[in-house]
Design an enzyme around this catalytic site. Structure first.
Site, PDB file in Angstrom:
ATOM      1  N   GLU A 194      -6.436 -11.018  -0.414  1.00  0.00           N
ATOM      2  CA  GLU A 194      -7.298 -10.386   0.545  1.00  0.00           C
ATOM      3  C   GLU A 194      -8.744  -9.965  -0.152  1.00  0.00           C
ATOM      4  OE1 GLU A 194      -5.524  -6.688   2.397  1.00  0.00           O
ATOM      5  OE2 GLU A 194      -3.494  -7.427   2.070  1.00  0.00           O
ATOM      6  N   GLU A 226       0.750  -1.203  -0.023  1.00  0.00           N
ATOM      7  CA  GLU A 226       0.005  -0.030  -0.036  1.00  0.00           C
ATOM      8  C   GLU A 226       0.759   1.276   0.030  1.00  0.00           C
ATOM      9  OE1 GLU A 226      -2.814  -0.716   3.287  1.00  0.00           O
ATOM     10  OE2 GLU A 226      -3.342  -2.508   2.808  1.00  0.00           O
TER      11      GLU A 226
HETATM   12  O1  9MR Z   1      -7.431  -7.992   8.584  1.00  0.00           O
HETATM   13  C1  9MR Z   1      -6.642  -7.121   9.464  1.00  0.00           C
HETATM   14  C2  9MR Z   1      -7.182  -6.589  10.804  1.00  0.00           C
HETATM   15  O2  9MR Z   1      -7.355  -7.790  11.705  1.00  0.00           O
HETATM   16  C3  9MR Z   1      -6.275  -5.536  11.424  1.00  0.00           C
HETATM   17  O3  9MR Z   1      -6.892  -5.159  12.327  1.00  0.00           O
HETATM   18  C4  9MR Z   1      -5.835  -4.467  10.151  1.00  0.00           C
HETATM   19  C5  9MR Z   1      -5.069  -3.494  10.860  1.00  0.00           C
HETATM   20  O4  9MR Z   1      -4.690  -2.509  10.101  1.00  0.00           O
HETATM   21  O5  9MR Z   1      -5.412  -5.074   9.129  1.00  0.00           O
HETATM   22  C6  9MR Z   1      -6.291  -5.851   8.287  1.00  0.00           C
HETATM   23  O6  9MR Z   1      -5.275  -6.380   7.377  1.00  0.00           O
HETATM   24  C7  9MR Z   1      -5.231  -5.403   6.189  1.00  0.00           C
HETATM   25  C8  9MR Z   1      -4.099  -6.041   5.538  1.00  0.00           C
HETATM   26  O7  9MR Z   1      -2.995  -6.457   6.626  1.00  0.00           O
HETATM   27  C9  9MR Z   1      -3.601  -4.850   4.427  1.00  0.00           C
HETATM   28  N1  9MR Z   1      -4.617  -4.746   3.576  1.00  0.00           N
HETATM   29  C10 9MR Z   1      -5.810  -3.961   4.091  1.00  0.00           C
HETATM   30  C11 9MR Z   1      -6.386  -5.298   5.246  1.00  0.00           C
HETATM   31  C12 9MR Z   1      -7.840  -4.851   5.793  1.00  0.00           C
HETATM   32  O8  9MR Z   1      -7.562  -3.673   6.542  1.00  0.00           O
END
Ligand code: 9MR
Length: 374
Positions: free
Chosen positions: A265, A160
Site C-alpha cells: 500500500e 490493522e
Molecule cells: O484504497 C481503498 C479505498 O478505495 C477504500 O475506499 C477504502 C475503504 O476503507 O480502503 C482503501 O484501502 C485501504 C486498505 O484496504 C487497507 N489499508 C488502508 C487503505 C487506505 O484506506
C-alpha cells in the site's frame, strides 16, 4: 519485394553494423530492473481488472510483477449476505493476474472495516456470541481461500488489528472473540490452502508502540506453531512522516523474527494534513478546501523535486534491505486512481503514485531503475 530479395536485404543488413543498432531494444522497466530483488506490485481497481482502463492496463503489463485487489475482496463486497457470496469481481481480478503472469496477493480476510452489515449480529439485530462469530469467520475464510487455492499465492489474513501504542484495536472481532481471533484466522486460512503464504498487514508501522505490538503478535503466532510468512508494512507515507530511520527500525525488527517483509500500500501524499490544521468542521468551507488543496493545477517544481527525493530515499532503503523484502506494492497505478485524492478530504488533487494522470512515468521511475541497476 519477392522472398529472395527480402532474404538478401535481411542478410545484407546483418553484415552492416549500422543496421544492427536499429533493432529496437527492450526498454528497462520497473519490473525488469527489480526482477532479481523483489516483486514490484500495484493495487488493481475494477476499471483495470474488468478491462476498461486500457492505459492503466498497459502500464500494469509493462511495469509491474504483482497485484493485489484494492477493494473487491473485502468482506462487504465478496460476502454481502451470510448465505451469499459474490465472486464476480474477485474472479475477474484473479483471471487478470493469471493472464498477465502476475504474483497475486489476496486482500484481506479479516478487517474491522468494510464488513457487511450481517456479520456481527443475528436476525434480530442482537450481537452474536463468540462461538457464532468464530463459525462465521471460519466459513468466510474457508470459502474465499479455497476458491482461489493455488492461484492466490499469499493472503493478508488479518489487517490493522493493532493500534499505534501496540494494544489491540477494540474491533468487533476483538470485543466478541478476544485476541484469539487472530490465531484462529491464521489457522483457518492455512487449513484452506496449506501452500498459501499468510501475512499480517498494518499501517503506521514506524511507531515504536506498533512495532513492539506487531513483534509480540508474530512471536505469539509462531509460539503456537501457526504459519505466518510475512509482515506487510503499509506505506501510506507523507512528506514529514514517518521518520525513515524509524521505518527502518521496524523493517529490521520484523525481519529478525524470521518472516519476510513486504512494503504494501505504498503512496506518498504531497498534500497538507488537516489534523495539523484547523478543526474538522471548517473542512467543508470553500476557503478551507482551497488552502487544503494547493496543487489542483499542478505541482510547483520545488515541491515536485522534494516529493521525488523523498520517494527515492524510501526506495534506496528498500533496495538496501532487498534480502529481507519480498515485495513492494504501490497502492494504485496512476495519480488519478489514488484513494489519497479522496481522503481525508474528498475532492483534492494529490500526486501520490509513480505514474501521472496521463499514465506517464514520473522521473522517480527512472531513478528507481538506476538505483536498482547499480
Ligand atoms: O484504497 C481503498 C479505498 O478505495 C477504500 O475506499 C477504502 C475503504 O476503507 O480502503 C482503501 O484501502 C485501504 C486498505 O484496504 C487497507 N489499508 C488502508 C487503505 C487506505 O484506506
Amino acid at each position: 519485394m519477392d522472398m529472395k530479395k527480402l532474404l538478401f536485404v535481411g542478410f545484407g543488413c546483418l553484415l552492416l553494423s549500422g543496421c544492427a543498432s536499429k533493432v529496437p531494444e527492450t526498454p528497462v522497466t520497473l519490473k525488469s530492473a527489480l526482477a532479481d530483488k523483489f516483486y514490484i506490485g500495484t493495487a488493481l481497481n475494477q476499471a483495470q481488472f474488468s478491462g476498461r482502463d486500457t492505459e492503466g492496463i498497459r502500464v500494469i503489463r509493462e511495469q509491474f510483477s504483482a497485484v493485489v485487489p484494492e477493494n473487491c475482496m473485502k468482506s462487504e463486497v465478496i460476502h454481502p449476505e451470510e448465505d451469499r457470496y459474490d465472486f464476480t469481481q474477485a474472479d475477474q481480478f484473479v483471471a487478470f493476474g493469471e493472464a498477465n503472469d502476475l504474483f497475486i496477493t489476496g486482500h484481506c480476510l479479516v478487517w474491522h472495516s468494510q464488513t457487511p452489515p450481517w456479520l456481527f449480529v443475528d436476525a434480530k439485530g442482537k450481537e452474536v456470541s463468540k462461538e457464532v462469530l468464530i463459525e462465521r469467520m471460519k466459513a468466510h475464510i474457508t470459502t474465499v481461500v479455497s476458491r482461489y487455492k493455488g492461484r492466490i499465492k499469499g493472503w493478508d489474513v488479518v489487517n490493522e488489528a493493532i493500534l499505534d501504542d501496540g494494544s489491540y484495536r477494540e474491533s468487533k472481532f476483538y470485543k466478541i472473540i478476544g485476541e484469539e481471533f487472530i490465531p484462529l484466522a491464521f489457522q483457518f486460512a492455512h487449513e484452506a490452502d496449506p501452500d498459501a503464504e499468510l501475512y499480517y498487514n498494518d499501517y503506521s508501522m514506524a511507531f515504536e508502540g506498533k512495532r513492539n505490538g506487531v513483534v509480540a503478535l508474530v512471536k505469539s503466532l509462531k509460539a503456537k506453531g501457526l504459519r505466518i510468512d510475512g509482515v506487510g508494512m503499509q506505506g501510506h507515507i507523507g512528506m514529514d512522516y514517518p521518520a525513515i530511520e524509524e521505518f527502518e527500525k521496524s523493517l529490521l525488527a520484523f525481519a529478525e523474527l524470521g518472516v519476510n517483509v513486504m512494503i504494501t500500500e505504498l503512496d506518498l501524499t504531497v498534500l497538507p494534513s488537516p489534523k495539523m490544521d484547523v478543526g474538522a468542521d471548517v473542512a467543508s468551507t470553500f476557503e478551507y478546501q482551497q488552502t487544503m488543496n494547493p496543487y489542483a493545477d499542478g505541482l510547483p517544481e520545488d515541491v515536485d523535486a522534494a516529493w521525488t527525493a523523498r520517494y527515492n530515499e524510501f526506495f534506496k532503503l528498500f533496495l538496501k534491505h532487498q534480502d529481507k523484502i519480498t515485495r513492494v506494492t504501490l497502492w494504485g497505478v496512476s495519480d488519478g486512481d489514488s484513494w489519497r485524492n479522496g481522503w481525508p478530504i474528498p475532492g483534492r488533487t494529490d500526486y501520490a503514485l509513480l505514474f501521472d494522470r496521463n499514465h506517464q512515468p514520473k522521473p522517480i521511475v527512472n531513478l528507481i531503475i538506476k538505483e536498482a541497476q547499480q
